[in-house]
Design a protein around this motif. Structure first.
Motif, mmCIF file in Angstrom:
data_model
loop_
_atom_site.group_PDB
_atom_site.id
_atom_site.type_symbol
_atom_site.label_atom_id
_atom_site.label_comp_id
_atom_site.label_asym_id
_atom_site.label_seq_id
_atom_site.Cartn_x
_atom_site.Cartn_y
_atom_site.Cartn_z
ATOM 1 N N ALA A 71 46.677 42.351 15.616
ATOM 2 C CA ALA A 71 45.950 43.445 16.248
ATOM 3 C C ALA A 71 46.588 43.847 17.557
ATOM 4 C CB ALA A 71 44.500 43.031 16.502
ATOM 5 N N ILE A 72 46.475 45.138 17.859
ATOM 6 C CA ILE A 72 46.751 45.602 19.211
ATOM 7 C C ILE A 72 45.398 45.666 19.902
ATOM 8 C CG2 ILE A 72 47.611 47.493 20.642
ATOM 9 C CD1 ILE A 72 49.491 48.224 18.312
ATOM 10 N N VAL A 73 45.296 44.903 20.980
ATOM 11 C CA VAL A 73 44.035 44.811 21.710
ATOM 12 C C VAL A 73 44.153 45.608 22.999
ATOM 13 C CG1 VAL A 73 42.440 43.223 22.868
ATOM 14 C CG2 VAL A 73 43.511 42.566 20.699
ATOM 15 N N GLY A 74 43.162 46.435 23.255
ATOM 16 C CA GLY A 74 43.108 47.207 24.492
ATOM 17 C C GLY A 74 42.088 46.573 25.435
ATOM 18 N N PHE A 75 42.246 46.873 26.720
ATOM 19 C CA PHE A 75 41.401 46.238 27.732
ATOM 20 C C PHE A 75 40.680 47.289 28.572
ATOM 21 C CE2 PHE A 75 44.907 43.479 26.650
ATOM 22 C CZ PHE A 75 44.239 42.311 26.329
ATOM 23 N N PRO A 76 39.444 46.963 28.974
ATOM 24 C CA PRO A 76 38.665 47.933 29.748
ATOM 25 C C PRO A 76 39.228 48.167 31.150
ATOM 26 C CG PRO A 76 37.503 45.828 29.627
ATOM 27 C CD PRO A 76 38.694 45.733 28.712
ATOM 28 N N GLU A 77 40.072 47.243 31.625
ATOM 29 C CA GLU A 77 40.605 47.392 32.980
ATOM 30 C C GLU A 77 41.467 48.644 33.132
ATOM 31 O OE1 GLU A 77 40.313 44.509 31.468
ATOM 32 O OE2 GLU A 77 39.431 43.085 32.884
ATOM 33 N N GLN A 78 42.117 49.063 32.020
ATOM 34 C CA GLN A 78 43.017 50.214 32.105
ATOM 35 C C GLN A 78 43.234 50.767 30.706
ATOM 36 O OE1 GLN A 78 46.393 49.878 34.870
ATOM 37 N NE2 GLN A 78 47.704 50.295 33.124
ATOM 38 N N VAL B 290 54.598 43.903 42.794
ATOM 39 C CA VAL B 290 53.798 43.632 41.604
ATOM 40 C C VAL B 290 53.525 42.133 41.553
ATOM 41 C CG1 VAL B 290 54.620 45.646 40.336
ATOM 42 C CG2 VAL B 290 55.867 43.488 40.148
ATOM 43 N N ALA B 291 52.325 41.764 41.159
ATOM 44 C CA ALA B 291 51.936 40.355 41.134
ATOM 45 C C ALA B 291 50.959 40.126 39.984
ATOM 46 C CB ALA B 291 51.287 39.976 42.462
ATOM 47 N N PRO B 292 50.978 38.907 39.410
ATOM 48 C CA PRO B 292 50.050 38.625 38.310
ATOM 49 C C PRO B 292 48.608 38.605 38.791
ATOM 50 C CG PRO B 292 51.800 36.970 38.454
ATOM 51 C CD PRO B 292 51.848 37.773 39.708
ATOM 52 N N GLU B 293 47.750 39.207 37.995
ATOM 53 C CA GLU B 293 46.314 39.142 38.261
ATOM 54 C C GLU B 293 45.578 38.904 36.959
ATOM 55 O OE1 GLU B 293 44.351 42.191 40.453
ATOM 56 O OE2 GLU B 293 45.863 42.219 42.041
ATOM 57 N N ALA B 294 44.528 38.131 37.021
ATOM 58 C CA ALA B 294 43.725 37.845 35.838
ATOM 59 C C ALA B 294 42.825 39.028 35.506
ATOM 60 C CB ALA B 294 42.883 36.602 36.061
ATOM 61 N N VAL B 295 42.683 39.287 34.208
ATOM 62 C CA VAL B 295 41.700 40.267 33.750
ATOM 63 C C VAL B 295 40.533 39.490 33.137
ATOM 64 C CG1 VAL B 295 43.381 42.124 33.419
ATOM 65 C CG2 VAL B 295 42.900 40.547 31.533
ATOM 66 N N SER B 296 39.517 40.221 32.704
ATOM 67 C CA SER B 296 38.313 39.546 32.213
ATOM 68 C C SER B 296 38.553 38.782 30.914
ATOM 69 C CB SER B 296 37.201 40.569 31.998
ATOM 70 O OG SER B 296 37.531 41.397 30.891
ATOM 71 N N GLY B 297 39.549 39.235 30.139
ATOM 72 C CA GLY B 297 39.787 38.615 28.839
ATOM 73 C C GLY B 297 38.983 39.249 27.722
ATOM 74 N N LEU B 298 38.141 40.207 28.084
ATOM 75 C CA LEU B 298 37.397 40.959 27.082
ATOM 76 C C LEU B 298 38.198 42.188 26.697
ATOM 77 C CD1 LEU B 298 33.837 40.766 28.656
ATOM 78 C CD2 LEU B 298 34.671 39.507 26.660
ATOM 79 N N GLY B 299 38.185 42.519 25.417
ATOM 80 C CA GLY B 299 38.937 43.675 24.964
ATOM 81 C C GLY B 299 38.337 44.253 23.697
ATOM 82 N N GLU B 300 39.101 45.185 23.134
ATOM 83 C CA GLU B 300 38.640 45.885 21.949
ATOM 84 C C GLU B 300 39.843 46.111 21.045
ATOM 85 O OE1 GLU B 300 35.727 49.162 22.614
ATOM 86 O OE2 GLU B 300 37.223 50.348 21.553
ATOM 87 N N VAL B 301 39.627 45.932 19.743
ATOM 88 C CA VAL B 301 40.729 46.135 18.800
ATOM 89 C C VAL B 301 41.080 47.624 18.762
ATOM 90 C CG1 VAL B 301 41.461 45.971 16.396
ATOM 91 C CG2 VAL B 301 40.125 44.121 17.429
ATOM 92 N N TYR B 302 42.331 47.913 19.085
ATOM 93 C CA TYR B 302 42.821 49.289 19.116
ATOM 94 C C TYR B 302 43.450 49.652 17.770
ATOM 95 C CZ TYR B 302 45.791 53.208 20.573
ATOM 96 O OH TYR B 302 46.420 54.420 20.682
ATOM 97 N N SER B 303 44.094 48.673 17.163
ATOM 98 C CA SER B 303 44.762 48.874 15.888
ATOM 99 C C SER B 303 44.899 47.512 15.224
ATOM 100 C CB SER B 303 46.143 49.494 16.132
ATOM 101 O OG SER B 303 46.862 49.579 14.924
ATOM 102 N N VAL B 304 44.860 47.478 13.904
ATOM 103 C CA VAL B 304 44.944 46.179 13.228
ATOM 104 C C VAL B 304 45.664 46.319 11.896
ATOM 105 C CG1 VAL B 304 42.671 46.447 12.124
ATOM 106 C CG2 VAL B 304 43.618 44.140 12.473
ATOM 107 N N THR B 305 46.388 45.284 11.541
ATOM 108 C CA THR B 305 46.984 45.202 10.215
ATOM 109 C C THR B 305 46.847 43.760 9.755
ATOM 110 O OG1 THR B 305 48.944 45.649 8.880
ATOM 111 C CG2 THR B 305 49.323 44.739 11.058
#
Ligand SMILES: [Zn+2]
Length: 138
Positions: free
Chosen positions: A86-93, A55-70
């Motif tokens: 907020a819980i932020v989800g990512f399009p990568e997975q 396992v190794a670190p990899e960069a994601v796009s940094g774009l996401g979507e709010v999955y849950s918020v309080t």
């Protein structure tokens, strides 16, 4: 910037340093299995999908979507209230998510499904990944 809110700084170690320092380069990084491509967050020593220890670190796009918020109105730590957690989800997975704060808009405007992008707030050698709304285009 002298006006940063108080944050509890994580203790950096060899397992999490990649995550908390990636913001210096403007990157949001997660551990990713090099065998099957699965992202692991929080970090794990081996892939839960295929069992690989590669396992190794990899960069994601940094774009996401709010999955849950309080919205927090209570002063727990002398910080600034109210603020959006907020819980932020990512399009990568589909199950790649992280808890953070959404800044840059009134907290009550943060809603599920809102498109957000990562931004960073530096405290010493720790770069906190936070999220701001993506301006609607078109
Ligand atoms: Zn794997």
């Amino acid at each position: 910037m002298a006006d940063l809110p108080f944050r509890v700084l994580p203790r950096l170690d060899d397992e999490n340093r990649f995550f908390w320092t990636a913001g210096e380069r403007g990157e949001l990084r997660f551990l990713r299995c090099q065998a099957c491509g699965y992202y692991l967050h929080p970090p794990l020593p081996r892939c839960p999908e295929c069992g690989s220890r590669e396992v190794a670190p990899e960069a994601v796009s940094g774009l996401g979507e709010v999955y849950s918020v309080t919205v927090n109105h209570h002063s727990w730590d002398g910080g600034r209230e109210p603020y959006a957690i907020a819980i932020v989800g990512f399009p990568e997975q589909a199950d790649l998510r992280m808890t953070s704060n959404v800044i840059g808009c009134p907290p009550e405007q943060v809603c599920i499904g809102m498109a957000v992008q990562v931004t960073f707030e530096a405290h010493d050698d720790v770069w906190f990944p936070l999220f701001t709304p993506v301006a609607a285009s078109g």
